[in-house]
Design a protein around this motif. Structure first.
Motif, PDB file in Angstrom:
ATOM      1  N   TRP A  15       0.847  -1.184   0.000  1.00 30.84           N
ATOM      2  CA  TRP A  15       0.000   0.000   0.000  1.00 30.84           C
ATOM      3  C   TRP A  15       0.886   1.239   0.000  1.00 30.84           C
ATOM      4  CZ3 TRP A  15       1.354   2.758   4.233  1.00 30.84           C
ATOM      5  CH2 TRP A  15       1.820   2.063   5.339  1.00 30.84           C
ATOM      6  N   THR A  16       0.316   2.363  -0.342  1.00 31.81           N
ATOM      7  CA  THR A  16       1.041   3.632  -0.361  1.00 31.81           C
ATOM      8  C   THR A  16       0.327   4.642   0.521  1.00 31.81           C
ATOM      9  OG1 THR A  16      -0.134   4.602  -2.246  1.00 31.81           O
ATOM     10  CG2 THR A  16       1.734   3.154  -2.740  1.00 31.81           C
ATOM     11  N   LYS A  17       1.034   5.728   0.798  1.00 29.47           N
ATOM     12  CA  LYS A  17       0.462   6.764   1.658  1.00 29.47           C
ATOM     13  C   LYS A  17      -0.744   7.422   1.019  1.00 29.47           C
ATOM     14  CE  LYS A  17       2.428  10.766   1.950  1.00 29.47           C
ATOM     15  NZ  LYS A  17       3.387  11.856   2.233  1.00 29.47           N
ATOM     16  N   GLN A  44       7.202  10.705  -5.181  1.00 32.42           N
ATOM     17  CA  GLN A  44       7.445  11.086  -3.797  1.00 32.42           C
ATOM     18  C   GLN A  44       6.655  10.239  -2.807  1.00 32.42           C
ATOM     19  OE1 GLN A  44       9.772  13.278  -3.207  1.00 32.42           O
ATOM     20  NE2 GLN A  44      10.056  13.598  -5.411  1.00 32.42           N
ATOM     21  N   ASP A  45       5.843   9.321  -3.301  1.00 28.07           N
ATOM     22  CA  ASP A  45       5.033   8.472  -2.428  1.00 28.07           C
ATOM     23  C   ASP A  45       5.914   7.422  -1.760  1.00 28.07           C
ATOM     24  OD1 ASP A  45       2.882   7.521  -1.141  1.00 28.07           O
ATOM     25  OD2 ASP A  45       1.694   7.078  -2.922  1.00 28.07           O
ATOM     26  N   ALA A  46       5.436   6.912  -0.636  1.00 23.44           N
ATOM     27  CA  ALA A  46       6.140   5.871   0.106  1.00 23.44           C
ATOM     28  C   ALA A  46       5.321   4.596   0.034  1.00 23.44           C
ATOM     29  CB  ALA A  46       6.360   6.283   1.551  1.00 23.44           C
ATOM     30  N   ILE A  47       5.983   3.487  -0.190  1.00 26.59           N
ATOM     31  CA  ILE A  47       5.347   2.185  -0.321  1.00 26.59           C
ATOM     32  C   ILE A  47       5.592   1.413   0.982  1.00 26.59           C
ATOM     33  CG2 ILE A  47       5.259   0.040  -1.631  1.00 26.59           C
ATOM     34  CD1 ILE A  47       6.370   1.658  -4.006  1.00 26.59           C
ATOM     35  N   GLY A  48       4.549   0.831   1.515  1.00 24.55           N
ATOM     36  CA  GLY A  48       4.661   0.137   2.791  1.00 24.55           C
ATOM     37  C   GLY A  48       3.973  -1.204   2.775  1.00 24.55           C
ATOM     38  N   VAL A  49       4.321  -2.026   3.757  1.00 26.44           N
ATOM     39  CA  VAL A  49       3.671  -3.303   3.987  1.00 26.44           C
ATOM     40  C   VAL A  49       3.521  -3.463   5.497  1.00 26.44           C
ATOM     41  CG1 VAL A  49       5.852  -4.583   4.030  1.00 26.44           C
ATOM     42  CG2 VAL A  49       3.743  -5.775   3.491  1.00 26.44           C
ATOM     43  N   SER A  50       2.379  -3.983   5.937  1.00 27.33           N
ATOM     44  CA  SER A  50       2.052  -4.081   7.364  1.00 27.33           C
ATOM     45  C   SER A  50       2.207  -5.522   7.835  1.00 27.33           C
ATOM     46  CB  SER A  50       0.621  -3.608   7.630  1.00 27.33           C
ATOM     47  OG  SER A  50       0.464  -2.254   7.264  1.00 27.33           O
ATOM     48  N   LEU A  51       2.816  -5.672   9.019  1.00 24.22           N
ATOM     49  CA  LEU A  51       2.992  -6.965   9.661  1.00 24.22           C
ATOM     50  C   LEU A  51       2.492  -6.847  11.104  1.00 24.22           C
ATOM     51  CD1 LEU A  51       6.540  -7.831   8.326  1.00 24.22           C
ATOM     52  CD2 LEU A  51       4.451  -9.031   7.734  1.00 24.22           C
ATOM     53  N   TYR A  52       1.980  -7.972  11.638  1.00 26.61           N
ATOM     54  CA  TYR A  52       1.336  -7.932  12.938  1.00 26.61           C
ATOM     55  C   TYR A  52       1.851  -9.067  13.817  1.00 26.61           C
ATOM     56  CZ  TYR A  52      -1.898  -5.028  10.273  1.00 26.61           C
ATOM     57  OH  TYR A  52      -2.431  -4.065   9.476  1.00 26.61           O
ATOM     58  N   LYS A  53       1.956  -8.773  15.109  1.00 27.95           N
ATOM     59  CA  LYS A  53       2.378  -9.741  16.112  1.00 27.95           C
ATOM     60  C   LYS A  53       1.519  -9.555  17.358  1.00 27.95           C
ATOM     61  CE  LYS A  53       5.826  -8.875  18.783  1.00 27.95           C
ATOM     62  NZ  LYS A  53       7.157  -8.638  19.385  1.00 27.95           N
ATOM     63  N   ARG A  54       1.111 -10.664  17.959  1.00 27.31           N
ATOM     64  CA  ARG A  54       0.286 -10.574  19.158  1.00 27.31           C
ATOM     65  C   ARG A  54       1.160 -10.257  20.361  1.00 27.31           C
ATOM     66  NH1 ARG A  54      -4.184 -14.987  21.408  1.00 27.31           N
ATOM     67  NH2 ARG A  54      -4.977 -13.664  23.103  1.00 27.31           N
TER      68      ARG A  54
END
Length: 868
Positions: free
Chosen positions: A808-810, A838-848
């Motif tokens: 995803w991007t900002k 100028q956009d930033a590309i990200g990926v989300s990770l989750y931990k309990r």
């Protein structure tokens, strides 16, 4: 004309309604005549008063056309017709229509419309009378505990808010106004018998100590706040008001002491007005500030105490409680004994006190009851003059003793149950057997492309999704009559929104700015840059990203990986989610990391039903409130006697069933807007909830409910924000107010600072709190919707490992990884629209993350935390 003459006559007689009808009638007649041809009508001769031929519909007996309707008010008593009813109603139909309602208990007075009143005037008056009777009976029941010579005394806490206030002097002023004398000495609190109103009062003088004021107001029926005409309450006094208000308080009365030192009567009036304005900021119901220097106002205050039924505090009235009049310690304990039986004497209030329930005594802890005996003060009998008064010995009368159903002091389930549960649990999957990162209960790898969108097919134009199932393969015979799911740019259509819904990404749905033209053929050879050059470029890029993060705080969960660190090892416990709010969280992988006693915590499956059962149990049984009893406590540590202070108010509160058992409790917490800094998660706080206090290290998570019961962890709670604080502690039934304190070493006079308030929420061990991390990358090359991304990963294996995760991007674009480029972590990605350079590309990770255990608070903990 003749009709006009008629109109003039009606105007002279001021008959306006007849004039209006006559005018409208003839006006419509002439309008209708004007539409007929000349051959069909003739002019009326007014002199001979003869009517010429008119159209048939205007003649006598003709079918006259519709007239204009006049305005009329709607009938407000119109009732719709009764619905059709069958002649014979079955029992099941009658039961279905009743739905458990009992005749006479249904709510009356509801309106079907705003103009229609169902109930008659007689029914409304009767309903209001019944409501008055019910309230009167309830007030009589609440006031019955205070009736009689041995009735329960009304507890009055006297809290000085200013430094120059004296609570004991204020109590003496009140007693002098009604000629009352103290029955008990001035030690801790005093009992006063007011013969004028036949009531017993207990005054609890409070020093300028925060917890002493909270303990006194927690068990008081009335609270008197003392204000000074010359000095302000200051920070300490204002904090006392805030904490008492947040804890919950019954009836409040405000009095000013030493008002006579002000000479001018005008200044006295202005001072009283100013003090009233100050106290109404915290308690708006205060109508007047009384003066202790006025005997009449003191007498009015005593009258109010003796005749008013205290409104009470909800969480306190649901339990049994008692203000300790005296505490008897073992007289001759054994030298090696560390525990003994302690007797607490007082008048039981609230619900009936049961011997099977545990009791909480101040900050000592919770204990079991050995027995409950009668401690009623005997009324002295009138004797003859020649008889000598002899004290009759009174035998101990046991009113209630515990049985086999008495609750134990265990806070956790036994080990045997935990071992049985552990055998039934599935072992978590070993890291070596994983195939890529876990995404919604499935491990993807390079040879598994099920997470990617389905490849498009060429189908005839207008083909529906149902019809598409009947076409096998591509129907590509003619390009003009067929359409495909590939856009004009040569990339896949991605209609799915940005699914990481818990953060700031995906919220800005502005149109993406078209990138500068660049030639990037897909067949171009990719060469890894030199290591030194790549290190310099990475340092410059991260420095610019840090500056941007400090300015807008766009990515609060962003982390940076070092080039020599493997992401799949550094983030081994993290997983991906297609949607934080709807994706199922598989708990089997978390078994290896859960706390040691997690399976032994109390499990509450249906909180609402269980709470109702617990409250119903408290309504029945136990010794009756309003009487004086001796409560014998079992196995009380004798070391408490060394720190026991008789001047400090001590109260005994009965715990509801299971309230000593530990579970994952949740509290709604709102950080004060006056607090200067954000509150970090897991920081040590002091919690005051109901009759107990704990030292906690809470986890903050987002407020609200989600279908999968997964909630995002918050690293910081900013001033003014509201979140959910979770930790492991004994359960508290109901919505009980909570106060959160933090030690303040800079203020020796006020060692504790109230930083937040809240309310207890239903506990839940199934509530999953997940910590999110964001890996961000930089768009290196852009060709329409095909982008080369760098600085997210630093080796090829990490790209393949996390290939299943959605990007995803900002600015709200979403995409996925297509393939890896080179060996330094570069990869190709496809997005649903053009992205900005100028956009930033990200990926989300989750931990309990798991909540921490709380421990009971003790007064010496404050001194230790302040010195630290």
């Amino acid at each position: 004309m003749w009709w006009w003459k008629r109109c003039k006559i009606l105007l002279r007689k001021r008959n306006y309604s007849a004039f209006a009808k006559n005018f409208i009638l003839h006006l419509e007649m002439f309008v209708a005549i004007s539409h007929y041809p000349p051959s069909r009508h003739r002019v009326v001769d007014c002199k001979d008063n003869k009517l010429a031929s008119l159209p048939f519909r205007f003649k006598a007996g003709g079918s006259m056309g519709p007239l204009l309707e006049t305005h009329h008010h709607r009938n407000t008593t119109k009732i719709p017709q009764k619905p059709f009813k069958a002649r014979h109603a079955t029992k099941s139909l009658i039961k279905e229509l009743a739905k458990g309602k009992i005749e006479g208990t249904e709510k009356k007075g509801s309106r079907k419309t705003t103009y229609q009143q169902i109930m008659s005037k007689f029914d409304r008056k009767n309903q209001a009378k019944q409501i008055r009777q019910i309230k009167h009976q309830q007030n009589q029941k609440n006031a019955s505990v205070f009736a009689g010579h041995n009735g329960a005394p009304r507890v009055i806490a006297v809290v000085p808010l200013c430094e120059d206030m004296d609570a004991v002097a204020a109590i003496q002023k009140l007693n002098q106004a009604v000629d009352a004398e103290s029955v008990w000495p001035l030690e801790g609190h005093m009992k006063v018998r007011v013969d004028r109103f036949k009531q017993n009062l207990v005054y609890v003088p409070v020093e300028r100590d925060l917890f002493m004021a909270l303990d006194a107001c927690r068990c008081a029926d009335f609270v008197i706040f003392l204000l000074s005409p010359t000095k302000e309450p200051g920070v300490e006094g204002e904090q006392m008001l805030k904490t008492i208000e947040g804890q919950g308080v019954s009836n409040v009365l405000t009095m000013v002491q030493n008002l006579n030192i002000v000479d001018s009567l005008k200044i006295r009036s202005q001072t009283s007005t100013s003090l009233r304005s100050y106290i109404t900021h915290f308690f708006p119901t205060q109508e007047k500030v009384l003066s202790l220097d006025s005997e009449s106002e003191c007498a009015n205050a005593i009258r109010s105490f003796c005749t008013t039924t205290p409104k009470g505090v909800k969480w306190r009235e649901d339990r049994s409680w008692m203000l300790a009049e005296s505490v008897q310690w073992p007289s001759n304990p054994e030298p090696a004994a560390t525990q003994g039986e302690v007797i607490i004497t007082g008048v039981v209030r609230g619900r009936g006190l049961k011997a099977n329930r545990l009791v909480q005594v101040g900050d000592w802890g919770h204990f079991q009851i050995e027995k409950i005996t009668d401690a009623t003060i005997p009324i002295p009998k009138k004797r003859k003059a020649d008889e000598m008064a002899v004290d009759e010995p009174k035998e101990e009368q046991i009113l209630e003793a515990p049985d086999a159903e008495q609750e134990d002091l265990a806070e956790l389930a036994p080990y045997e149950a935990a071992m049985e549960d552990a055998d039934a649990l599935s072992v978590s999957e070993a890291p070596t057997e994983r195939r890529g990162v876990l995404l919604d209960n499935h491990h993807y790898f390079s040879d598994d492309e099920t997470h990617l969108p389905e490849q498009p097919r060429r189908l005839p134009k207008g083909t529906s999704s149902y019809q598409a199932a009947w076409f096998l393969g591509d129907m590509s015979e003619s390009g003009s009559d067929f359409e495909d799911e590939v856009d004009n740019e040569g990339d896949l259509k991605m209609d799915s929104p940005a699914l990481p819904q818990d953060g700031l990404e995906g919220l800005d749905q502005r149109e993406a700015t078209e990138a500068a033209p660049s030639e990037y053929p897909q067949s171009e050879m990719f060469l890894d840059p030199a290591p030194d050059e790549e290190a310099v470029q990475l340092a410059e890029y991260r420095a610019s990203r840090k500056n941007e993060a400090e300015e807008d705080l766009e990515f609060p969960d962003e982390i940076e990986l070092q080039p020599n660190v493997l992401a799949r090892e550094r983030l081994a416990r993290y997983r991906g989610l297609k949607s934080l709010k709807t994706s199922h969280w598989e708990t089997s992988e978390d078994k290896a990391h859960e706390p040691e006693d997690w399976s032994r915590l109390l499990q509450v499956s249906n909180y609402k039903m269980t709470k109702k059962q617990v409250y119903n149990e408290a309504l029945v049984g136990g010794v009756l409130p309003g009487q004086r009893f001796n409560v014998h406590l079992r196995d009380v540590p004798l070391s408490i006697q060394k720190i026991y202070n008789p001047r400090m108010p001590i109260a005994l509160y009965s715990l509801l069933r299971h309230e000593q058992k530990r579970t994952v409790v949740n509290f709604r917490i709102t950080l004060s807007a006056d607090y200067p800094n954000p509150l970090k998660s897991k920081d040590e706080l002091i919690l005051g909830c109901g009759a107990r206090r704990f030292i906690i290290n809470p986890l903050f998570s987002q407020l609200g409910t989600t279908p999968n019961d997964v909630h995002k962890f918050q690293r910081y709670l900013h001033p003014g924000q509201t979140a959910v604080a979770s930790f492991i502690a004994p359960i508290t039934w109901g919505a009980v107010p909570a106060l959160f304190f933090k030690p303040s070493p800079t203020k020796p006079s006020a060692p504790l600072n109230l930083i937040a308030t809240g309310t207890s929420l239903p506990p839940s061990t199934s509530r999953v709190i997940v910590k999110r991390v964001i890996l961000t990358g930089h768009p290196y090359k852009i060709h329409k919707k095909l982008v080369t991304v760098r600085y997210m990963f630093f080796n090829k294996d990490d790209v393949i490992w996390f290939k299943a995760l959605q990007l995803w991007t900002k600015r709200g674009r979403s995409g996925f990884i297509k393939e890896s480029l080179g060996t330094h972590g570069y990869f190709k990605a496809t997005f649903d629209a053009k992205i900005n350079p100028q956009d930033a590309i990200g990926v989300s990770l989750y931990k309990r993350v798991w909540p921490r255990e709380a421990r009971a608070w003790k007064e010496e903990d404050v001194v230790a935390s302040v010195h630290e």
